[in-house]
Design an enzyme around this catalytic site. Structure first.
Site, PDB file in Angstrom:
ATOM      1  N   ASP A 267       0.952  -1.331  -0.039  1.00  0.00           N
ATOM      2  CA  ASP A 267      -0.026  -0.007  -0.002  1.00  0.00           C
ATOM      3  C   ASP A 267       0.974   1.265   0.017  1.00  0.00           C
ATOM      4  O   ASP A 267       1.821   1.442   0.824  1.00  0.00           O
ATOM      5  CB  ASP A 267      -0.828   0.110   1.350  1.00  0.00           C
ATOM      6  CG  ASP A 267      -1.706   1.357   1.457  1.00  0.00           C
ATOM      7  OD1 ASP A 267      -2.691   1.469   0.594  1.00  0.00           O
ATOM      8  OD2 ASP A 267      -1.418   2.132   2.317  1.00  0.00           O
ATOM      9  N   GLU A 301       1.360  -0.132  -4.976  1.00  0.00           N
ATOM     10  CA  GLU A 301       0.381   0.906  -5.306  1.00  0.00           C
ATOM     11  C   GLU A 301       1.420   2.327  -4.871  1.00  0.00           C
ATOM     12  O   GLU A 301       1.816   2.677  -3.830  1.00  0.00           O
ATOM     13  CB  GLU A 301      -0.737   1.066  -4.165  1.00  0.00           C
ATOM     14  CG  GLU A 301      -1.653   2.138  -4.508  1.00  0.00           C
ATOM     15  CD  GLU A 301      -2.407   2.867  -3.593  1.00  0.00           C
ATOM     16  OE1 GLU A 301      -3.318   3.615  -3.432  1.00  0.00           O
ATOM     17  OE2 GLU A 301      -1.980   2.667  -2.113  1.00  0.00           O
TER      18      GLU A 301
END
Length: 615
Positions: A267, A301
């Site tokens: 993330d 990401e």
């Protein structure tokens, strides 16, 4: 118990007992507290140096609950590397035997070379919201053509509902989802269907509630030298950063090793700040790959469009396999749905710029380091929806709520027939009507702060910024917000949904079976604008055979395919009809368009048509 399953920290069963180890720098004494029906026992741990304490206690078995006490404090704290928190983030930890589960995936060899990723949130993907309740749905996903399941974060979080990005027990699968054994059952079952499982992990911050690491590490786990949107950064490059780096890397290895996971989605890697000579991501990728003989899929990401993310570590990069490339989503969403606020303002939404994005993978080439067109298409993950792009909208509405069915089906074909790695958001394949909203379950005061903070974060969007509208936005703390977000799988068989599902199944079957679509290298595809609302995507293979996808997002088009090298059939062949998204079996109108014998294609309204070359 074998040594292979001995984690560097936490509780590890040994012959006749268990070893406990913790990093707690600055504490003069550290004790382990064991909870039994007859009462609690306390044992002092021995200092190893560098802030580590450990000790082996006899007669400890799987299921024993425990915690740590520091110095003269009366409070007992959960293990920051606990494998299971049966009573939540504030309760005692539980000793787990990771070898007790009987795996049946000995023949599993890892993820395939052409991932079709299906992202889901465990708590809302089914009515029960557990790992076990997902297992019966694996058959449906396999039939759809999904070969890679991506779970949003499952590390234990506070309360009964959360997106998972407020996790604080990074080694403990969420109790509300079923805990460790249930996650193992899910992964084992997925492998039985030929489906890889990757997990979304969060190494840029921890949640605010139940995060005892600042106290346990005397402030060394985080640093104010760097700031992130969530506050102080994780200390990857300051004093005492070595154990912090090990903590995170060992967590990544733990998921791969103990749960047979096939990869990780990291993330917000742009918020993982590290000025040391060896970036934490480079070290993580090398050590994770060295920990297993199986292939591991590592995806970032990242908002920086940085080629270094997918450059091998031997060449000075970070060695990841792929990165989310959101430019495709943003250009497409602005083009077909008209979004222009917030970050969408940076995108024109023209067909010409969408074509450039398809050609490059990213739109802004060289924004950070290198260009998208230098990266292999499989290393760039494209989507038309994901949890952020749905859940960060005020009402959690989906793309299918914002555009007409023909436009949605055309966008779906463009995604699934492109050379990039496609990601589907749960329910997308049948145009689900259920929203996906932002939800939390924090104590009252913290809950209010989270709600206010979220509205502040998205104040550039008018719905969040307008006082009258803002009050109508579902409250993240309301349980109804969570319940409304649960998928309704019965929709798949209903009119208006079944046709979309049939289209997705057919497109993914073509992606697997057509040799031309399996060619994904640079030079094997070409995208061209055909007008203000239309484009063509050409795919070719080493035999010279070709497929042509023509997409119309608005109006109608009439184009002579023979007059442009990008749309003309290969020499000595002609285009033949293969599929149209507006066929009646997909929920469209069968008379929607036609290909004339002279090579003129006439599409009377939005949709997409796929042609193949034939002698």
């Amino acid at each position: 118990m074998t040594a292979d399953f001995a984690a560097p920290l936490g509780a590890n069963l040994t012959p006749g007992g268990a070893n406990f180890r913790i990093w707690a720098p600055g504490h003069l004494r550290v004790a382990i507290v064991l909870y039994y029906p007859s009462g609690e026992e306390q044992h002092q741990l021995s200092p190893e140096g560098d802030g580590y304490y450990s000790g082996t206690i006899a007669a400890v078995t799987a299921g024993t609950r425990y915690g740590f006490r520091f110095g003269d404090e009366s409070q007992v704290y959960p293990d920051p590397t606990s494998r299971f928190q049966p009573e939540g983030v504030h309760g005692p930890s539980e000793v787990i035997d990771p070898t007790a589960f009987e795996w049946t995936d000995a023949d599993w060899r890892g993820p395939c070379e052409d991932p079709v990723i299906y992202e889901l949130h465990v708590g809302t993907a089914t009515l029960d919201g557990t790992f076990d309740s997902l297992i019966p749905r694996l058959r449906d996903l396999a039939a759809l053509g999904v070969n890679t399941l991506e779970l949003m974060p499952v590390a234990n979080f506070p309360g009964q509902r959360n997106w998972g990005y407020d996790g604080v027990n990074l080694f403990a699968p969420a109790t509300v989802y079923g805990g460790p054994e249930a996650l193992r059952r899910l992964v084992d079952a997925a492998h039985g269907y030929g489906m890889a499982v990757i997990l979304d992990v969060v190494y840029n911050h921890l949640g605010p509630e139940g995060n005892y690491l600042p106290l346990i590490t005397n402030g060394h786990f985080f640093t104010d030298r760097h700031r992130t949107p969530w506050g102080d950064a994780v200390n990857f490059d300051g004093p005492e950063s070595g154990p912090v780096r090990d903590f995170v890397i060992e967590n990544a290895i733990y998921w791969i090793r103990e749960y047979h996971l096939d990869g990780l989605r990291l993330d917000a890697t742009h918020a993982i700040i590290d000025d040391s000579p060896l970036h934490i991501l480079s070290e993580l990728t090398d050590r994770v790959r060295a920990s297993t003989s199986r292939p591991v899929l590592l995806i970032a990401e990242d908002e920086r469009d940085a080629q270094a993310l997918v450059t091998p570590t031997a060449n000075g990069g970070m060695g990841l396999d792929a990165v989310w490339a959101d430019d495709f989503h943003h250009q497409l969403r602005r083009l077909i749905a008209g979004d222009s606020e917030g970050y969408f303002a940076d995108y024109s939404g023209t067909v010409a710029d969408l074509v450039k994005t398809i050609e490059r993978g990213w739109f802004d080439e060289g924004q950070q380091s290198g260009s998208g067109s230098a990266i292999s298409p499989p290393s760039l993950v494209h989507c038309i929806q994901n949890h952020d792009q749905v859940g960060n909208r005020p009402y959690g509405d989906r793309l299918s709520d914002a555009v007409d069915g023909p436009v949605y089906r055309a966008a779906s074909a463009l995604l699934l027939l492109s050379p990039y790695t496609p990601l589907l958001w749960m329910g997308q394949e049948w145009s689900a009507s259920t929203p996906f909203l932002y939800f939390t379950d924090h104590p009252d005061e913290l809950g209010k702060l989270v709600t206010a903070g979220r509205r502040e974060e998205f104040k550039k969007f008018s719905a969040f910024n307008d006082p009258d509208t803002r009050e109508k936005i579902p409250d993240p703390q309301d349980e109804g917000t969570f319940l409304t977000s649960k998928l309704d799988w019965t929709e798949r068989e209903r009119p208006g949904h079944a046709g979309v599902l049939a289209l997705y199944e057919h497109l993914l079957r073509l992606r697997r079976s057509e040799p031309t679509l399996r060619m994904r290298a640079r030079g094997s595809f070409d995208a061209r604008a055909l007008g203000k609302g239309s484009l063509a995507l050409r795919r070719t293979d080493s035999r010279g055979e070709a497929l042509l996808l023509v997409v119309c997002f608005r109006g109608e088009i009439r184009v002579d395919l023979t007059r442009n090298s990008a749309t003309a059939a290969p020499e000595e062949t002609r285009w033949r009809y293969l599929l149209a998204t507006e066929e009646s079996r997909f929920g469209g109108c069968a008379s929607w368009g036609r290909l004339e014998p002279d090579g003129v294609l006439h599409l009377t309204s939005p949709g997409a048509i796929l042609l193949n070359s034939s002698a």
